[in-house]
Design a protein around this motif. Structure first.
Motif, PDB file in Angstrom:
ATOM      1  N   CYS A 135       0.846  -1.198   0.000  1.00  0.00           N
ATOM      2  CA  CYS A 135       0.000   0.000   0.000  1.00  0.00           C
ATOM      3  C   CYS A 135       0.875   1.240   0.000  1.00  0.00           C
ATOM      4  O   CYS A 135       1.704   1.420   0.889  1.00  0.00           O
ATOM      5  N   LYS A 187       1.294   5.497  -0.407  1.00  0.00           N
ATOM      6  CA  LYS A 187       0.647   6.806  -0.348  1.00  0.00           C
ATOM      7  C   LYS A 187       1.635   7.889  -0.745  1.00  0.00           C
ATOM      8  O   LYS A 187       2.776   7.899  -0.284  1.00  0.00           O
ATOM      9  N   ASP A 191       6.689   3.584   3.083  1.00  0.00           N
ATOM     10  CA  ASP A 191       6.087   2.771   2.030  1.00  0.00           C
ATOM     11  C   ASP A 191       7.149   2.305   1.045  1.00  0.00           C
ATOM     12  O   ASP A 191       7.063   1.234   0.461  1.00  0.00           O
ATOM     13  N   GLY A 206     -10.095  10.639   5.704  1.00  0.00           N
ATOM     14  CA  GLY A 206      -9.657  10.087   6.973  1.00  0.00           C
ATOM     15  C   GLY A 206      -9.177   8.663   6.813  1.00  0.00           C
ATOM     16  O   GLY A 206      -9.626   7.934   5.934  1.00  0.00           O
ATOM     17  N   THR A 215      -9.898   5.245   4.176  1.00  0.00           N
ATOM     18  CA  THR A 215      -8.843   4.696   3.329  1.00  0.00           C
ATOM     19  C   THR A 215      -8.698   3.199   3.594  1.00  0.00           C
ATOM     20  O   THR A 215      -8.628   2.388   2.666  1.00  0.00           O
ATOM     21  N   THR A 235       2.644   7.665   7.936  1.00  0.00           N
ATOM     22  CA  THR A 235       2.973   8.572   6.844  1.00  0.00           C
ATOM     23  C   THR A 235       3.693   9.801   7.371  1.00  0.00           C
ATOM     24  O   THR A 235       3.614  10.134   8.554  1.00  0.00           O
ATOM     25  N   SER A 293      -1.089   9.069  11.102  1.00  0.00           N
ATOM     26  CA  SER A 293      -1.971   8.510  12.119  1.00  0.00           C
ATOM     27  C   SER A 293      -1.608   7.072  12.470  1.00  0.00           C
ATOM     28  O   SER A 293      -2.038   6.562  13.498  1.00  0.00           O
ATOM     29  N   TRP A 301     -14.518   9.196  13.616  1.00  0.00           N
ATOM     30  CA  TRP A 301     -13.493  10.165  13.248  1.00  0.00           C
ATOM     31  C   TRP A 301     -14.182  11.508  13.118  1.00  0.00           C
ATOM     32  O   TRP A 301     -15.277  11.566  12.557  1.00  0.00           O
TER      33      TRP A 301
HETATM   34  C1  LIG Z   1     -10.924  15.651   8.093  1.00  0.00           C
HETATM   35  C2  LIG Z   1      -9.842  15.075   7.245  1.00  0.00           C
HETATM   36  C3  LIG Z   1      -9.616  15.584   5.974  1.00  0.00           C
HETATM   37  C4  LIG Z   1      -8.615  15.063   5.168  1.00  0.00           C
HETATM   38  N1  LIG Z   1      -8.413  15.585   3.943  1.00  0.00           N
HETATM   39  C5  LIG Z   1      -7.447  15.075   3.139  1.00  0.00           C
HETATM   40  C6  LIG Z   1      -7.251  15.547   1.822  1.00  0.00           C
HETATM   41  O1  LIG Z   1      -7.931  16.444   1.383  1.00  0.00           O
HETATM   42  N2  LIG Z   1      -6.263  14.974   1.059  1.00  0.00           N
HETATM   43  C7  LIG Z   1      -5.488  13.982   1.547  1.00  0.00           C
HETATM   44  O2  LIG Z   1      -4.615  13.477   0.835  1.00  0.00           O
HETATM   45  N3  LIG Z   1      -5.648  13.522   2.796  1.00  0.00           N
HETATM   46  C8  LIG Z   1      -6.613  14.033   3.602  1.00  0.00           C
HETATM   47  N4  LIG Z   1      -6.792  13.561   4.854  1.00  0.00           N
HETATM   48  C9  LIG Z   1      -5.924  12.550   5.350  1.00  0.00           C
HETATM   49  C10 LIG Z   1      -6.201  11.219   4.714  1.00  0.00           C
HETATM   50  O3  LIG Z   1      -7.484  10.802   4.904  1.00  0.00           O
HETATM   51  C11 LIG Z   1      -5.245  10.291   5.339  1.00  0.00           C
HETATM   52  O4  LIG Z   1      -4.003  10.669   4.846  1.00  0.00           O
HETATM   53  C12 LIG Z   1      -5.474   8.822   5.089  1.00  0.00           C
HETATM   54  O5  LIG Z   1      -5.726   8.535   3.763  1.00  0.00           O
HETATM   55  C13 LIG Z   1      -4.275   8.010   5.518  1.00  0.00           C
HETATM   56  O6  LIG Z   1      -3.975   8.342   6.806  1.00  0.00           O
HETATM   57  P1  LIG Z   1      -2.494   8.578   7.228  1.00  0.00           P
HETATM   58  O7  LIG Z   1      -1.841   9.464   6.260  1.00  0.00           O
HETATM   59  O8  LIG Z   1      -2.525   8.968   8.642  1.00  0.00           O
HETATM   60  O9  LIG Z   1      -1.882   7.151   7.035  1.00  0.00           O
HETATM   61  P2  LIG Z   1      -1.215   6.154   8.058  1.00  0.00           P
HETATM   62  O10 LIG Z   1      -2.254   5.381   8.729  1.00  0.00           O
HETATM   63  O11 LIG Z   1      -0.196   6.845   8.898  1.00  0.00           O
HETATM   64  O12 LIG Z   1      -0.517   5.274   6.956  1.00  0.00           O
HETATM   65  C14 LIG Z   1       0.082   4.038   7.231  1.00  0.00           C
HETATM   66  C15 LIG Z   1       0.286   3.301   5.939  1.00  0.00           C
HETATM   67  O13 LIG Z   1      -0.964   2.992   5.341  1.00  0.00           O
HETATM   68  C16 LIG Z   1      -0.845   3.035   3.942  1.00  0.00           C
HETATM   69  N5  LIG Z   1      -1.689   4.090   3.388  1.00  0.00           N
HETATM   70  C17 LIG Z   1      -2.064   5.233   3.977  1.00  0.00           C
HETATM   71  N6  LIG Z   1      -2.812   5.966   3.155  1.00  0.00           N
HETATM   72  C18 LIG Z   1      -2.910   5.278   1.998  1.00  0.00           C
HETATM   73  C19 LIG Z   1      -3.520   5.518   0.770  1.00  0.00           C
HETATM   74  N7  LIG Z   1      -4.209   6.638   0.544  1.00  0.00           N
HETATM   75  N8  LIG Z   1      -3.411   4.581  -0.196  1.00  0.00           N
HETATM   76  C20 LIG Z   1      -2.722   3.440   0.015  1.00  0.00           C
HETATM   77  N9  LIG Z   1      -2.096   3.172   1.167  1.00  0.00           N
HETATM   78  C21 LIG Z   1      -2.186   4.083   2.153  1.00  0.00           C
HETATM   79  C22 LIG Z   1       0.600   3.317   3.634  1.00  0.00           C
HETATM   80  O14 LIG Z   1       1.307   2.096   3.501  1.00  0.00           O
HETATM   81  C23 LIG Z   1       1.022   4.065   4.882  1.00  0.00           C
HETATM   82  O15 LIG Z   1       2.408   4.038   5.112  1.00  0.00           O
HETATM   83  C24 LIG Z   1      -7.797  14.045   5.673  1.00  0.00           C
HETATM   84  C25 LIG Z   1      -8.024  13.554   6.936  1.00  0.00           C
HETATM   85  C26 LIG Z   1      -9.021  14.052   7.719  1.00  0.00           C
HETATM   86  C27 LIG Z   1      -9.223  13.500   9.078  1.00  0.00           C
END
Ligand SMILES: Cc1cc2nc3c(=O)[nH]c(=O)nc-3n(C[C@H](O)[C@H](O)[C@@H](O)COP(=O)(O)OP(=O)(O)OC[C@H]3O[C@@H](n4cnc5c(N)ncnc54)[C@H](O)[C@@H]3O)c2cc1C
Ligand SMILES: Cc1cc2nc3c(=O)[nH]c(=O)nc-3n(C[C@H](O)[C@H](O)[C@H](O)COP(=O)(O)OP(=O)(O)OC[C@H]3O[C@@H](n4cnc5c(N)ncnc54)[C@H](O)[C@@H]3O)c2cc1C
Lengths: 348, 297
Positions: B14, B16, B49, B102, B106, B128, B133, B227
């Motif tokens: 996965c 990002k 990643d 959030g 995802t 990330t 998170s 969330w």
């Molecule tokens: C209110 C709110 C609004 C948001 N708006 C946006 C926005 O407009 N645009 C935006 O980009 N993000 C936005 N986000 C954040 C987004 O939802 C998160 O980034 C989420 O997709 C992944 O969370 P993280 O980055 O904390 O990943 P973590 O949980 O820290 O990631 C851990 C691992 O999970 C995998 N992973 C994480 N995300 C993905 C992905 N998308 N695809 C595949 N693998 C993944 C990767 O291997 C990564 O290393 C928002 C969050 C919130 C709460």
């Protein structure tokens, strides 16, 4: 005449603290969380209770350690599957316990274990989950103000959540001071919960303790740090000996690194690493702002310096005005003598 | 890493694309927009990643017939993350249409995809660089009812039925654990050294057509944490730190010296505690008692 409806007064909010153990020892972070929880509970007229997972063998020693600091009710789950950490055993245990206790909030450390199983608990129970939080001491209008740390500490995300809806928060280490040990044994209520604990599909094979000599100084719990005042490269042996006796890692000022006495990975300060050990012992370091920047948030700072005017004394919790070459070897001997006493002649 | 009886693995990674938070950042006070000090946002494949991908590629190399597929949830078509995955040698890449709503969403989207096709091993980053998170991995494993090991710092051995890894714990402690497969691991950025990917490979990857999937989420949020809808980024409040001001009573030479040394010139000490002095025997004993009192020895 209309009688006023008598609504039962709602139960005071319950803030739970998960007392984390690492290899059979309580994590200090748990006590910091307790301090956080008390502050928060006080502001919402709530109550604090503590959760401990343990085994039969460890129960007595862990409880004793916990009781030194905890006056709140303790919930204890004892099971042989808690002899080692496993995602499934911890998740299943906590899910069942939370269903019984129905807390408003649960505080856990943002540790490897905490971050591993707490999301799964939140998912199973449909609780809210807030990762990597700073202390949330305010609740306004029944809502908890939460600050999450993201972007490598460069951004704080502010959000709020109704206290009425249960939530799990994992907290960064070192955000609060641990409460002092209770003077009189508080003797709180300890409730044992008999639960079925799943075993899981991950098995512990080996525990690998850190080697302070090779540890990244940012991870070290204790640092012995030397500067230009050490005099030369060979003299660093004095600091290494003390570090070994203390189980500490070696660090240095930029002057000592620039002079080639210590490797760059060990440099503390603006152009080196920022460290937050529990103990930072600085010997022969003057305390330029560039250096202070990298270590001022250490738990306890101990200084040995011959110059009373050295700025490093301004951040010291304990200062020694004296020659490091005279003081440190004696300290090392003292610690070693103590260790020998603690392990009497069994080394045959 | 050792691979026992070389059976082919099916591995999902996965990926990002993140805002490179290692660069200077500022938070727009009014809008809460997080910006870099650059004309265009600088994005990159999340470092952790990259390690997950690297590990998957090495596992494939050592067990012929294995397949590596990379996935990313995003509503942006030009995906540097997936291109990088292909350039590094992944067999397939797939974008799952979805916006940042959030981490639970995802994870749910990824889970819907993995419900349709079983992988021996799912590899994620530990967290990330941006939103950090550390939720997606554990939630994905929870929804798929898989075992997990998070915070992996080293992979020791792999067989068809299990994997042996080290996870990093507090203050440099580690644990060697064995997990049954299928399962999910999350890797720390520093766990696997990255290999060089040539510009030519990246260019070739960009010519490939990356399929897009639209997964529909189950309407009930059962099995997901809640969330908040609203979250406002702010700059961390600067902590008040004592700044030094050269004292006008100092000689010009001392003042210059003080500025050059970043404050390390004669200055009244304002220690938080007493300073002990005396003969070495006495002070080392006092020092020892201080350390003992605070349980450092
Ligand atoms: C209110 C709110 C609004 C948001 N708006 C946006 C926005 O407009 N645009 C935006 O980009 N993000 C936005 N986000 C954040 C987004 O939802 C998160 O980034 C989420 O997709 C992944 O969370 P993280 O980055 O904390 O990943 P973590 O949980 O820290 O990631 C851990 C691992 O999970 C995998 N992973 C994480 N995300 C993905 C992905 N998308 N695809 C595949 N693998 C993944 C990767 O291997 C990564 O290393 C928002 C969050 C919130 C709460
Ligand atoms: C842009 C910039 C970035 C910098 N980044 C860093 C950085 O990341 N980290 C860093 O450390 N510095 C950094 N510096 C350098 C910094 O300004 C100081 O020059 C440096 O920290 C001084 O190192 P020191 O304390 O070891 O040496 P000194 O300032 O020379 O101090 C030596 C101290 O040892 C004491 N001493 C001498 N003999 C003894 C003895 N026998 N027993 C006990 N005490 C004794 C002296 O009283 C004195 O206080 C930077 C400077 C600049 C300009």
């Amino acid at each position: 005449m209309n009688s006023l409806p008598v609504s039962p007064s709602p139960a005071p909010p319950l803030v739970l603290v998960f007392a984390e153990t690492l290899w059979g020892k309580l994590e200090r972070l748990s006590f910091e969380l307790l301090a956080d929880a008390r502050k928060l509970a006080a502001s919402v007229k709530g109550r604090v209770e503590v959760v401990l997972f343990t085994t039969q063998e460890q129960r007595a020693s862990l409880l004793e350690e916990l009781l030194a600091h905890v006056r709140e009710p303790i919930h204890l789950v004892e099971h042989e599957n808690f002899a080692e950490y496993s995602t499934e055993s911890y998740t299943s245990g906590l899910v069942q316990l939370l269903q019984v206790l129905q807390p408003n909030l649960l505080f856990l450390g943002a540790t490897t274990y905490g971050r591993d199983f707490a999301p799964r608990v939140a998912a199973r129970l449909g609780y809210a989950y807030f990762p990597h939080c700073l202390l949330s001491k305010t609740a306004t209008g029944g809502k908890l103000d939460i600050t999450r740390v993201t972007h490598g500490g460069r951004v704080h995300i502010q959000t709020n959540w109704p206290l009425a809806a249960p939530a799990i928060l994992t907290m960064k280490a070192g955000v609060a001071d641990a409460p002092a040990a209770e003077k009189t044994p508080p003797n709180p209520q300890v409730t044992s919960h008999a639960l079925k604990i799943a075993a899981g599909k991950v098995r512990l094979k080996k525990r690998i303790p850190p080697d302070p000599r090779t540890l990244d100084i940012r991870q070290a719990e204790k640092l012995v740090s030397g500067g230009r005042g050490v005099g030369n490269k060979e003299n660093f042996a004095v600091l290494r000996a003390l570090a070994d006796a203390l189980g500490a890692s070696l660090a240095a000022s930029r002057a000592a690194v620039d002079l080639g006495w210590v490797e760059y990975e060990r440099q503390v300060g603006q152009t080196g690493k920022t460290v937050t050990p529990r103990l930072y012992l600085a010997a022969g370091i003057s305390g330029a702002s560039h250096h202070l920047m990298g270590m001022r948030d250490a738990g306890k700072i101990v200084v040995v310096n011959t110059d009373r005017q050295a700025p490093i004394f301004s951040v010291a919790h304990f200062g020694v005005l004296g020659d490091l070459h005279a003081v440190l070897p004696r300290l090392t001997e003292r610690i070693q003598a103590d260790k020998k006493k603690a392990t009497p002649a069994t080394s045959k | 890493m050792k691979v026992l009886h070389t059976t082919p693995f099916k591995i999902a990674v996965c990926l990002k694309e993140v805002l490179d938070a290692r660069l200077p950042l500022k938070v727009e006070a009014k809008t809460g927009a997080i910006q870099q000090d650059a004309p265009e946002p600088v994005v990159t494949l999340n470092p952790a990643d990259r390690s997950a991908l690297e590990f998957a590629m090495q596992l494939r190399e050592q067990s012929p017939g294995s397949r590596v597929e990379v996935f990313s949830v995003s509503d942006v078509a030009g995906q540097a993350a997936l291109w990088y995955g292909l350039a590094r040698g992944a067999d397939d890449a797939e974008r799952i249409e979805g916006s940042g709503k959030g981490a639970p969403y995802t994870a749910a989207l990824l889970a819907t995809r993995f419900h349709k096709e079983t992988f021996d091993l799912i590899c994620c980053g530990d967290e990330t660089l941006d939103n950090s998170s550390a939720l997606v991995g554990p939630l994905l494993a929870e929804i798929l009812d898989l075992p997990q090991v998070t915070g992996v710092v080293r992979i020791v051995e792999c067989s068809k039925s299990s994997i042996l890894v080290e996870r990093g714990l507090e203050r440099g402690s580690r644990e060697l654990v064995e997990m049954d497969l299928p399962g999910l691991i999350t890797l720390k950025a520093e766990s696997v050294p990255w290999r060089y990917v040539s510009y030519q490979k990246l260019e070739e990857a960009q010519l490939r057509n990356i399929p897009v999937r639209r997964e529909t989420l189950p309407t009930s949020s059962n099995g997901l944490p809640k969330w908040p809808e609203q979250a406002t980024p702010t700059a961390p409040r600067a902590r008040v730190k004592k700044s030094f001001t050269p004292d006008s009573k100092m000689s010009p030479a001392d003042r210059v010296r003080m500025i050059m040394a970043g404050g390390a010139a004669p200055q009244e000490s304002k220690s938080k505690s007493s300073v002990v002095e005396g003969d070495a025997e006495y002070v080392s004993e006092q020092l020892y008692r201080f350390l003992k009192h605070h349980e450092f020895v």
